[in-house]
Design a protein around this motif. Sequence first.
Motif, mmCIF file in Angstrom:
data_model
loop_
_atom_site.group_PDB
_atom_site.id
_atom_site.type_symbol
_atom_site.label_atom_id
_atom_site.label_comp_id
_atom_site.label_asym_id
_atom_site.label_seq_id
_atom_site.Cartn_x
_atom_site.Cartn_y
_atom_site.Cartn_z
ATOM 1 N N VAL A 265 42.416 33.101 9.912
ATOM 2 C CA VAL A 265 41.419 32.792 10.923
ATOM 3 C C VAL A 265 41.923 31.720 11.875
ATOM 4 C CG1 VAL A 265 39.165 31.717 11.260
ATOM 5 C CG2 VAL A 265 39.442 33.561 9.613
ATOM 6 N N THR A 266 42.619 30.719 11.365
ATOM 7 C CA THR A 266 43.052 29.603 12.193
ATOM 8 C C THR A 266 44.370 29.874 12.894
ATOM 9 O OG1 THR A 266 44.146 28.612 10.266
ATOM 10 C CG2 THR A 266 41.862 27.973 10.696
ATOM 11 N N GLU A 267 45.019 30.963 12.595
ATOM 12 C CA GLU A 267 46.292 31.264 13.229
ATOM 13 C C GLU A 267 46.074 31.782 14.640
ATOM 14 O OE1 GLU A 267 49.879 34.549 12.818
ATOM 15 O OE2 GLU A 267 48.628 34.046 11.090
ATOM 16 N N GLU A 268 46.833 31.263 15.612
ATOM 17 C CA GLU A 268 46.745 31.755 16.971
ATOM 18 C C GLU A 268 47.530 33.046 17.102
ATOM 19 O OE1 GLU A 268 47.931 28.790 19.796
ATOM 20 O OE2 GLU A 268 45.876 28.098 20.040
ATOM 21 N N VAL A 269 46.949 34.011 17.819
ATOM 22 C CA VAL A 269 47.613 35.282 18.027
ATOM 23 C C VAL A 269 47.545 35.632 19.504
ATOM 24 C CG1 VAL A 269 47.131 36.175 15.727
ATOM 25 C CG2 VAL A 269 45.479 36.545 17.558
ATOM 26 N N VAL A 270 48.507 36.449 19.952
ATOM 27 C CA VAL A 270 48.488 36.954 21.313
ATOM 28 C C VAL A 270 47.633 38.211 21.326
ATOM 29 C CG1 VAL A 270 49.858 37.873 23.215
ATOM 30 C CG2 VAL A 270 50.754 36.002 21.824
ATOM 31 N N VAL A 271 46.515 38.152 22.018
ATOM 32 C CA VAL A 271 45.561 39.251 22.065
ATOM 33 C C VAL A 271 45.903 40.157 23.245
ATOM 34 C CG1 VAL A 271 43.115 39.841 22.307
ATOM 35 C CG2 VAL A 271 43.805 37.831 20.989
ATOM 36 N N THR A 272 45.753 41.440 23.066
ATOM 37 C CA THR A 272 46.051 42.394 24.119
ATOM 38 C C THR A 272 45.306 42.044 25.403
ATOM 39 O OG1 THR A 272 46.390 44.133 22.488
ATOM 40 C CG2 THR A 272 45.968 44.828 24.741
ATOM 41 N N GLY A 273 46.034 42.090 26.514
ATOM 42 C CA GLY A 273 45.453 41.781 27.809
ATOM 43 C C GLY A 273 45.696 40.368 28.268
ATOM 44 N N SER A 274 46.417 39.590 27.457
ATOM 45 C CA SER A 274 46.706 38.207 27.829
ATOM 46 C C SER A 274 48.052 37.804 27.230
ATOM 47 C CB SER A 274 45.597 37.269 27.334
ATOM 48 O OG SER A 274 45.926 35.918 27.593
#
Length: 890
Positions: A32-41
């Motif tokens: 939950v706390t991990e940052e991820v690159v979300v599609t579209g950004s």
Amino acid sequence: MQKKILSVAVLSAISGGVFAQDTASESIEEKVTEEVVVTGSLIPRTNYDGPSPITVIDSAAIQERGFTNLSDVLRSISQSTGGVGGEQYASSFTPNAQQVNLRGMGSGRTLVLLNGRRLPDNPTPNDGQSNFFNFATIPLAAVEHVEVMTDGASAIYGSDAIAGVVNIITKKDLDETVVSLQAGTTTEGGGDSTKLQAVTGFTFDRGAVTLTAEYQEQKPIFGKDRDFMDSYMDRPEEFRYADRAILALDNFETAYIDPTEEVCEASNTGYTYSYRPERGYYCGHDGDGEESLRNYRERWSLFADGRYQVTDSIEFFANTMYWNSSATNQNFRLWWGDDTLDEDFNYTYLQKIFTPAETGSQDSEYDESTWNITAGFNGDLTIAEKDFRWEVAYTFGSYDYEDSQMRFKEEAIDEWFLGTTDLWGYGILSGNSDNSIYNLMSREDAQALMGLKKLEANSESQQFTANIVGDLFEMPTSGMPAAIAVQFEFADQSYEMIQDDRTLNRDGMGWWGLTGTEGGGDRARTALGVEFSLPILSNWEVSLASRYDHYNDDSDVGGRVSSQIKTRYDITDTVALRGGWSQSFRAPDMHYLYAGDSGYYVNVEDYYKCTVDEGIDPADWGSCDVEQVAGSRSGSLELQEETGENLNFGFVFSPVDNLQVAIDWYRIELDNIVLDQDERELMRDEAECRLGLVDSDSDYCQSLYTKIERVTNADLDQDLELERINTTPINQSKLLQEGIDTSFEYTYLTESFGEFELEMTYTILTKYEETVFEGDDPKDLLDALDNYDPRSKFGGALTWRYGDFGTTLFASRIGSLPNYAETGRISSWTTYNLNMSYSVSDNLGLALSVSNLTNKRPPNDPTYETWPYFYRGQYNAIGREVFADVVYRF
């Protein structure tokens, strides 16, 4: 709700979706706390609650909803309203591919990514025209989750991101081994399948390695396996007569020449003495249902992902995927037919359909393989006391394709029946009674007239990317950091289709009754993009992005700038507004640019002949007969890019814990759409030119005389007979679509009865217009009876989890479509999938899935006069399918 999605994704990567949910509790907080690159950004975030609507489907949901391939997963979402080709179109250019068509904009206008990076196109084009991505090449064993963004995203990704973006995220960082075996069958016969998957991985102090393998064998399904489409008796009543297997037609009388029952029976073909009203007797065959509905497939794949911490601030990562497939399908039977004219001026059309006993196997075979390799480095960097994250990566992808089938050599089969002479260009029977169309041809004689038709194709892509992302400064209005991402990209792609020497031959040395398409070319692309995330207030985020793409190919595209602005405003803790504007574009499809002189067949009205030969007034051209004619198509290097604008506005409402409702209005406007010239329009314009209804000496009319080829016969003093239509693609039309997407997610936890979860999505089109030529009035496609995309689509899943047991019922509804006669609409189509799973122990899990639980057949259309009596682009005749899974975790 989005946090829950992430946790389920972790669980499913470990267990394949058949173990109890609480076994993943240890890893929930970490994910939950991990940052991820979300599609579209390009800027990482901790969840999916950004300015763009994102649909996330994790591998547990895929399992729970009864899907066995990625194409079915994506076609189940409500925004996937467009029809597609594929296996049920056994005679198409791409009968072994699996496509997705978001918003009905075409499969090539959805960008497909693997871990954020492009993949090579299917090297054979859809409908012989445009390239697309084949989802059959992605094994489910490697998929952790799929992110679908149904909005324009060219400012982030460049070309193709018009209707949306599909980003397939693969599994990584596992530390155990899971083996699963799935066996499936259909309750109406055919389609037995076996799938074996193995997923393993291990982590160590400085890295991790994940490996997956998948093997699948799938038996075919034929129309003969389905009792509602296995005979001509399933046709509408007025069309219930056998196929014209062997016939002689008197062209002057337009009636069949009676072969007599004795002749049909003596042919030893198994064909029967048959009658067609108003035409007469012939030797008939019940060929309905001989085509494949699902191909035989054997395929396997390997996927590997690894990462290694080189230093405290630099990481090396790499992944590779290999997929190999062998498939077979069955089309309609091989046949021959031609007009003959004897010295007594008997003008006769002869036709024969050949049995497999005569020719041997008539199957088509397909061999395909893909490679995809990515490697790169990422790390941390401090600039002016600001922390940044950087990454450089290289990706290479290759797709090899080959298909083959035994076909009759044109000159050999013609000579067998007609000899080597002709009369005024028409064939004369050979005179050899052994070569009569009513005789069974021996296997040896048939194969002496045949050869192996073959197509080889390949596509490749490679891409180098470098990006850096981090915080710039603190926003004075919110006290939160403004973030920036900068990306540089260099890429090139190429494709090549090579037909054998006969397929495109026009000199009488081709394959009888067959043509095809070929082509090849390459292009390079350089791009630079920048994105900003600006927290104007603590509850108001604005995202700005712009990207410049420069194309180095033979088209007129050159450079293209795409920009976007998107925002999200959290009014309260429970209500948020989101929306934005974005530009999108699509560079001309490679096969639209580089297609060679390719062939096809098309049905048209010959308005010129209709007027001259039959005296039909142009005002009554609608009554002209339809005839089939050969077409020739080639690419055009004068094409420009398609351009579009996307608007969306909506809100997200979460009044209580575990409940989220989202409603989003969208608008897609697409200009300069590339389409092949319409053959009927060309025929109408050519007739007006030849008849002097317009200036016949104009440059346009002169060009039409080369596009519409007619036979000139000095002996008969006539040039009416239509021989070929030559077309090219042009930028011409415009589309405008507006609609509303709605989603509902609710989870209810009880102490005594477990957990209940309800998820629903609904898409309805409110406006859909097409303008074919500039200056024309827009055509309303919502109510048009020649638009075979539904106006609405629904998908919903109800899940119950109790201890070690879980069950999900998934429903899909496709709204009404026009009937075949285009005189009205047929009913909607609703199907259900059911999944039940049970954790026997910490190591062993069992699951049972049923697709199309009620064995729902496609909606009845009494006007559908041709096999298979339903529209294959939206419906299927597979029926109920049952799968059993055994999963063991080490």
